[in-house]
Structures are given as C-alpha cells and as structure tokens.
Scaffold this active site. Structure first.
Site, PDB file in Angstrom:
ATOM      1  CE1 TYR A  19     114.203  -6.941  80.767  1.00 16.54           C
ATOM      2  CE2 TYR A  19     112.207  -8.235  81.000  1.00 16.54           C
ATOM      3  CZ  TYR A  19     113.193  -7.691  80.206  1.00 16.54           C
ATOM      4  OH  TYR A  19     113.175  -7.900  78.855  1.00 16.54           O
ATOM      5  CE  LYS A  25     113.399 -11.733  79.401  1.00 19.14           C
ATOM      6  NZ  LYS A  25     111.984 -11.756  78.875  1.00 19.14           N
TER       7      LYS A  25
HETATM    8  P1  NAD Z   1     106.710 -14.764  70.110  1.00 14.86           P
HETATM    9  O1  NAD Z   1     105.825 -15.898  70.480  1.00 14.86           O
HETATM   10  O2  NAD Z   1     106.076 -13.494  69.657  1.00 14.86           O
HETATM   11  O3  NAD Z   1     107.764 -15.220  68.989  1.00 14.86           O
HETATM   12  C1  NAD Z   1     108.444 -16.446  69.073  1.00 14.86           C
HETATM   13  C2  NAD Z   1     108.981 -16.817  67.713  1.00 14.86           C
HETATM   14  O4  NAD Z   1     109.630 -18.092  67.816  1.00 14.86           O
HETATM   15  C3  NAD Z   1     107.890 -16.945  66.644  1.00 14.86           C
HETATM   16  O5  NAD Z   1     108.339 -16.374  65.438  1.00 14.86           O
HETATM   17  C4  NAD Z   1     107.742 -18.445  66.479  1.00 14.86           C
HETATM   18  O6  NAD Z   1     107.321 -18.813  65.176  1.00 14.86           O
HETATM   19  C5  NAD Z   1     109.161 -18.916  66.737  1.00 14.86           C
HETATM   20  N1  NAD Z   1     109.232 -20.321  67.132  1.00 14.86           N
HETATM   21  C6  NAD Z   1     110.141 -21.188  66.663  1.00 14.86           C
HETATM   22  N2  NAD Z   1     109.920 -22.418  67.151  1.00 14.86           N
HETATM   23  C7  NAD Z   1     108.846 -22.324  67.939  1.00 14.86           C
HETATM   24  C8  NAD Z   1     108.119 -23.281  68.723  1.00 14.86           C
HETATM   25  N3  NAD Z   1     108.483 -24.575  68.791  1.00 14.86           N
HETATM   26  N4  NAD Z   1     107.064 -22.845  69.429  1.00 14.86           N
HETATM   27  C9  NAD Z   1     106.684 -21.547  69.407  1.00 14.86           C
HETATM   28  N5  NAD Z   1     107.342 -20.600  68.671  1.00 14.86           N
HETATM   29  C10 NAD Z   1     108.403 -20.994  67.942  1.00 14.86           C
HETATM   30  O7  NAD Z   1     107.648 -14.500  71.373  1.00 14.86           O
HETATM   31  P2  NAD Z   1     108.478 -13.191  71.709  1.00 14.86           P
HETATM   32  O8  NAD Z   1     107.677 -12.350  72.642  1.00 14.86           O
HETATM   33  O9  NAD Z   1     109.024 -12.567  70.494  1.00 14.86           O
HETATM   34  O10 NAD Z   1     109.652 -13.811  72.618  1.00 14.86           O
HETATM   35  C11 NAD Z   1     110.747 -14.510  72.038  1.00 14.86           C
HETATM   36  C12 NAD Z   1     111.949 -14.454  72.998  1.00 14.86           C
HETATM   37  O11 NAD Z   1     112.288 -13.095  73.190  1.00 14.86           O
HETATM   38  C13 NAD Z   1     111.697 -15.023  74.390  1.00 14.86           C
HETATM   39  O12 NAD Z   1     112.854 -15.631  74.873  1.00 14.86           O
HETATM   40  C14 NAD Z   1     111.372 -13.801  75.224  1.00 14.86           C
HETATM   41  O13 NAD Z   1     111.673 -13.950  76.595  1.00 14.86           O
HETATM   42  C15 NAD Z   1     112.265 -12.766  74.579  1.00 14.86           C
HETATM   43  N6  NAD Z   1     111.761 -11.390  74.716  1.00 14.86           N
HETATM   44  C16 NAD Z   1     112.605 -10.450  75.179  1.00 14.86           C
HETATM   45  C17 NAD Z   1     112.180  -9.159  75.322  1.00 14.86           C
HETATM   46  C18 NAD Z   1     113.127  -8.100  75.824  1.00 14.86           C
HETATM   47  O14 NAD Z   1     112.674  -7.001  76.145  1.00 14.86           O
HETATM   48  N7  NAD Z   1     114.417  -8.369  75.864  1.00 14.86           N
HETATM   49  C19 NAD Z   1     110.879  -8.811  74.987  1.00 14.86           C
HETATM   50  C20 NAD Z   1     110.037  -9.797  74.476  1.00 14.86           C
HETATM   51  C21 NAD Z   1     110.486 -11.104  74.360  1.00 14.86           C
END
Ligand code: NAD
Length: 381
Positions: free
Chosen positions: A233, A149
C-alpha cells in the site's frame, strides 16, 4: 435488502449520495469515467438491467468481513455465488445472501463456471501464491476477474495471468480499494496540481503486529512477509504521489525479533524508492509493530494521511490544516467501478499492469535486501 432481487436497486435509500460517491471514485482516473459510470447507474437503477453477478472465491476474513457486506451496497453488481473448499460454508452463505445452492463451486470445479449466466465476475480472494492458478482458471472459464493484491508472487506469474485474460477476452482488475478512496484521490490531485509544489519527499509505513501461524508466513503462499501483505500500500501511495514508477530501490531487512515465527519471510523491512527527477520515498513495513501513514512534502507544503490504509477512519492533515473528507464504502465503489468497466468497455483504473508494476518494485526490494542493500534498478515492463 435481498441482494439477489434486482428490484432492490430501486429502493436503495441513499442512491443519490452513492452516485455522487461513485462518480468521485471513478473521477480518480480522469477522462469520462465518472460520466460513464453515472450513465450506467442511471440505466441500471431505472430497472432495465440486472446487476452483474459476482462469485467470491475464498471465503476467509476479507470476503466475510468486507467484500460480502460491501456487495450489499453495490449498485451494479451483486453476490451471486461462491467458490469454496467447504460446501457447508457455501450453503450457509447461500442462505445468508440469497443465491441458489447451485452457485456454490469447489476449487476443482472452476471450469463449471463457463456458460453460467448468473456469474459475470469472479473475485479471487485466496492466498497470494494461489492467485495465478485461480485467475487463469477463471479466465479460461470466460469470466471477468478481480484479483486481490498482491497480484501474485512474481512478475513472471503476473505476465501469465495478464496473457490468460487477454487470450480469453476477459477483463482483469486488482483489488486496490484505495484507488477509490477520496483521501488518496486528494493526494492524486495535489500531486497533479502541485499546490505544495512537486511532492518530492515521500515517506510511509504500513505495519501490523502479526502473531498467528498462518499462510501469511508461508513463503509459497504469501510470497513474502509484510512487504507483500501491507507494504504494497505504501508502494501504491508513493507511485500516486510521484505519478511514476520508481527507477531504482535500496532495501534492508531488519533482524528478526521472533525468528521462530518468521523463518520463511521477513519480519521487518525498510526500503527507499528513487523516482525520476530526484523524488524519493523512504518506506517500511513490519509484522512487529503497528504503524500506518503516508506523507508527501513539496517546497510549499505537505500532506500526511494518518491512518492511511484502513477500510475506514482515514484522516488527512496538511500544512494548511486538516481536511474534512467524507468517507466512502471503498470496496463497493471498487466493485461497482469494475462492473461499470465491463458494461461500458472502458479500462479499469486498477488493471493487471498496475499489479505487475508493483510486483516489479517488490522483486527489486527483495533483491536489494538480499544483496546487502545494493541499489537495484526496477525492471521496466
Ligand atoms: P484468509 O486466510 O482469511 O482467507 C483465505 C481464504 O482462502 C480462506 O477461505 C481459505 O479457506 C482459502 N484457501 C483456499 N486455498 C487455501 C490454501 N491452500 N491455504 C490457505 N487458504 C486457502 O485470508 P484473507 O485475509 O481473506 O486474504 C485473502 C487475500 O485477500 C490475500 O491475497 C490478501 O492479501 C487479500 N486481502 C486484501 C485486503 C484488501 O484490503 N484489499 C484485505 C485483506 C486481505
């Protein structure tokens, strides 16, 4: 436990508890889902079937901190590969989680997943603005998809993602882990059975203090600020409490306290959702404070979930006193439920259409805020 070893299925210490918890999670969708999942678990745990292989795409904070550990607790699926821009990181993951180095793919090689028998599902955990491209490419490779999401940055992109999955004959699910959380399932029950009357006065907030310069404040990657990230949420909880999609919204963005950081996205936003039959929800989301609750009130009582949206530590109080609810591993339940959907052919309770519905609400909220708080109707599917 070696997650790649199907034999590990038979030695999981708390399987009985877990089956019960999974059944509870599946029960939130009603129908025969709980029974179907219990049957799948029984078959899988009796040693017949291999677990479905999941490849995590995007090895950032959420994959590393929550999804990979959760995949050590799943009964129907296992971590079988990764899609990452860093081969070095992928190798470390393969060593840590016991999958072959051949199952490390670069983003440019998503098409190579086609026909790979180890991978059944790809879980897209990349920045929001990349979800459409990634989901569509996974679907074209013939793999089922879980997409984090918010589903995308626009309803139009959600439509393209659903169309691609339909065309490829693969299932699409959105990473709404709270659908499987028993505190929120209790909210569903109260909304359905009306112990407190119709829950018609709703309110909620999800905010956290955000300080880094990262993709979350770059509009092309995030789609927006806290509303997209965590305010969603509150939208999900409100739709559950109202058992409906809102018909209209009004919204306003608050002045920025750190305009240099939030020059592309909102820092704080407040909005009201009008549901059918006079049900309203007042909500807010901010990157400038910490707050995390949902409250629903009817003529005969109220329920407050506070904190409401975390991976752990959710608590529920009601006008009849606090409820003691045993926590569950949300993400493990979520992924096992999706695996069960694939194995049984049933529909996921968190489909692409739910992600699209929420995106339609978010688009209306941003439109209202941009028009000085004018009432904006939520577009119907
Ligand atoms: P993050 O920044 O920690 O990780 C993002 C990942 O995407 C990294 O590994 C990065 O290398 C990769 N990536 C690939 N192409 C990229 C680009 N062009 N720019 C930046 N990063 C790139 O983020 P996160 O917190 O893990 O969030 C990722 C997704 O998960 C989002 O959509 C976020 O909303 C979702 N999320 C959901 C929950 C949940 O509880 N369901 C919790 C956290 C995050």
């Amino acid at each position: 436990m070696n997650p790649a070893d199907p034999g590990a299925l038979r030695s999981h210490p708390s399987r009985r508890d877990f089956v019960r918890a999974v059944a509870l999670g599946a029960a939130c969708v009603g129908g025969g889902a709980a029974g179907a999942l219990a049957a799948e678990l029984a078959e899988a745990t009796q040693g017949g079937r291999r677990k479905l292989g999941i490849a995590l795409m995007g090895l950032g904070l959420y994959s590393r901190g929550e999804l990979a550990p959760a995949l050590q607790k799943t009964q129907l699926c296992r971590l079988a590969g990764v899609v990452t821009g860093s081969r070095e990181k992928g190798v470390k993951w393969s060593q840590k989680y016991g999958f072959p180095e051949a199952n490390i793919w670069d983003y440019s090689a998503i098409h190579q997943l086609a026909g790979n028998p180890d991978i059944d599902i790809v879980y897209v955990v990349t920045p929001n603005g990349l979800h459409p491209e990634h989901v569509i490419r996974v679907a074209e490779a013939g793999k089922h998809v879980i997409c984090e999401k918010p589903m995308a940055n626009s309803v139009a992109d959600c439509d393209k993602m659903m169309a691609a999955c339909r065309k490829a004959g693969v299932k699409l699910s959105i990473g709404y882990r709270l659908q499987f959380d028993p505190h929120h399932i209790e909210l569903d029950r109260l909304a359905r059975e009306k112990d407190f009357g119709t829950l018609d006065r709703l309110s909620g907030e999800h905010s956290w203090t955000f300080t880094q310069r990262a993709w979350r404040i770059e509009k092309s990657l995030s789609g927006g600020g806290p509303l997209m990230d965590v305010g969603i949420y509150v939208i999900q909880a409100a739709c559950r409490a109202a058992r409906a999609q809102p018909v209209a919204v009004t919204a306003r963005e608050l002045p920025k306290t750190r305009p240099e950081l939030f020059n592309e996205v909102e820092e704080t936003i407040e909005w009201r959702m009008e549901f059918p039959a006079g049900v309203v929800c007042d909500a807010s989301s901010s990157y400038a404070r910490n707050n995390n609750f949902f409250r629903a009130e009817g003529a005969r009582g109220w329920i407050r979930i506070d904190p409401a949206y975390g991976y752990r530590g959710i608590e529920v109080d009601t006008s009849r006193g606090p409820l003691a609810i045993t926590p569950v591993p949300q993400q493990a339940l979520q992924m096992d439920d999706f695996a069960s959907c694939i194995l049984t052919g049933r529909e996921t309770p968190v489909p692409g259409s739910m992600g699209r519905d929420h995106m339609a609400i978010i688009e209306a909220i941003y439109a209202s805020a941009a028009q000085g708080g004018r009432r904006v109707e939520v577009a119907r599917a």
